[in-house]
Scaffold this motif. Structure first.
Motif, PDB file in Angstrom:
ATOM      1  N   TYR A   1     -41.616  21.682  -2.128  1.00 59.10           N
ATOM      2  CA  TYR A   1     -41.716  21.687  -0.672  1.00 59.10           C
ATOM      3  C   TYR A   1     -42.686  22.800  -0.277  1.00 59.10           C
ATOM      4  CZ  TYR A   1     -40.424  22.419   4.198  1.00 59.10           C
ATOM      5  OH  TYR A   1     -40.458  22.569   5.557  1.00 59.10           O
TER       6      TYR A   1
ATOM      7  N   LYS B   1     -31.018  24.893   4.837  1.00 56.98           N
ATOM      8  CA  LYS B   1     -30.684  23.492   5.094  1.00 56.98           C
ATOM      9  C   LYS B   1     -31.966  22.804   5.536  1.00 56.98           C
ATOM     10  CE  LYS B   1     -27.484  20.268   6.047  1.00 56.98           C
ATOM     11  NZ  LYS B   1     -27.029  19.443   4.973  1.00 56.98           N
ATOM     12  N   TYR B   2     -32.249  21.638   4.981  1.00 57.96           N
ATOM     13  CA  TYR B   2     -33.450  20.895   5.350  1.00 57.96           C
ATOM     14  C   TYR B   2     -33.105  19.415   5.399  1.00 57.96           C
ATOM     15  CZ  TYR B   2     -38.151  18.967   5.221  1.00 57.96           C
ATOM     16  OH  TYR B   2     -39.292  18.259   5.509  1.00 57.96           O
ATOM     17  N   LYS B   3     -33.170  18.839   6.589  1.00 56.28           N
ATOM     18  CA  LYS B   3     -32.764  17.448   6.820  1.00 56.28           C
ATOM     19  C   LYS B   3     -31.339  17.275   6.315  1.00 56.28           C
ATOM     20  CE  LYS B   3     -37.418  15.628   7.007  1.00 56.28           C
ATOM     21  NZ  LYS B   3     -38.390  14.680   6.503  1.00 56.28           N
ATOM     22  N   ASN B   4     -31.087  16.342   5.400  1.00 57.13           N
ATOM     23  CA  ASN B   4     -29.721  16.123   4.900  1.00 57.13           C
ATOM     24  C   ASN B   4     -29.438  16.857   3.600  1.00 57.13           C
ATOM     25  OD1 ASN B   4     -29.024  14.455   7.030  1.00 57.13           O
ATOM     26  ND2 ASN B   4     -29.837  12.642   6.006  1.00 57.13           N
ATOM     27  N   ASN B   5     -30.387  17.670   3.139  1.00 59.31           N
ATOM     28  CA  ASN B   5     -30.218  18.380   1.874  1.00 59.31           C
ATOM     29  C   ASN B   5     -30.610  19.839   2.047  1.00 59.31           C
ATOM     30  OD1 ASN B   5     -29.376  16.162   0.028  1.00 59.31           O
ATOM     31  ND2 ASN B   5     -31.263  15.276   0.791  1.00 59.31           N
TER      32      ASN B   5
ATOM     33  N   ASN C   1     -36.941  21.010  -3.143  1.00 56.24           N
ATOM     34  CA  ASN C   1     -35.796  20.277  -2.597  1.00 56.24           C
ATOM     35  C   ASN C   1     -34.696  20.176  -3.645  1.00 56.24           C
ATOM     36  OD1 ASN C   1     -36.548  18.873   0.119  1.00 56.24           O
ATOM     37  ND2 ASN C   1     -38.381  18.703  -1.151  1.00 56.24           N
TER      38      ASN C   1
END
Length: 176
Positions: free
Chosen positions: A22, A64-68, A29
């Motif tokens: 990322y 935390k990034y989006k759903n992960n 990720n």
């Protein structure tokens, strides 16, 4: 005092998967397999396992990034270096998990448990579990002669799962 560096986990336990890099500063990720996703950061140290190679890593930071989540690994600040870990398994030593009360268990503990229905017919052995939105599912390697496919049994306490015996390593189910 002797400082021993462990380069490989003791009783390895899979808790997540590494995704793609990322950005350009060495972030990567990760996908958590823990019941509460954020608890993956409670179980340290992590070991990345890829292509039969173990790498012990230290987390410098995470978000935390989006759903992960995205993770910055200590001493890595280059996208090309961190990208070598893409698709690696995230492994911990099992002893880093909190101790359980008697008759409690972790999902990985019931792998290889024998499964019987309430009529005492042997159905097979637990080979895996699937997490779904509604309820988890036991995957049982079928020992019945009439069916060759694995048996998928919803993990619904008291209704379908009647007993998980951690001493004798078997599960009693309401299932035909």
């Amino acid at each position: 005092m002797i400082n021993i560096s462990i380069n490989k986990p003791i009783q390895p336990l899979l808790i997540g998967k590494v995704g793609k890099s990322y950005g350009i500063l060495g972030w990567i990720n990760i996908f958590s397999f823990t019941e509460e996703q954020e608890k993956i950061f409670n179980y340290l140290p992590w070991f990345f396992f890829k292509e039969k190679n173990w790498t012990r890593i230290q987390i410098k930071n995470w978000k935390k990034y989006k759903n992960n989540f995205i993770v910055h690994i200590k001493d890595i600040s280059d996208r090309s270096v961190v990208s070598q870990f893409t698709n690696a398994d995230i492994i911990i030593s099992k002893h880093t998990l909190p101790a359980l009360k008697k008759n409690d268990y972790y999902w990985n503990d019931i792998i290889n448990y024998k499964v019987f229905n309430i009529d005492q017919h042997y159905l097979g052995t637990v080979i895996n579990l699937i997490r779904t939105r509604n309820n988890d599912i036991l995957i049982v390697k079928n020992k019945l002669k009439i069916h060759q496919k694995n048996i998928l049994i919803p993990f619904i306490d008291n209704k379908i799962i009647k007993n998980v015996n951690t001493d004798k390593k078997f599960i009693l189910v309401q299932w035909d």
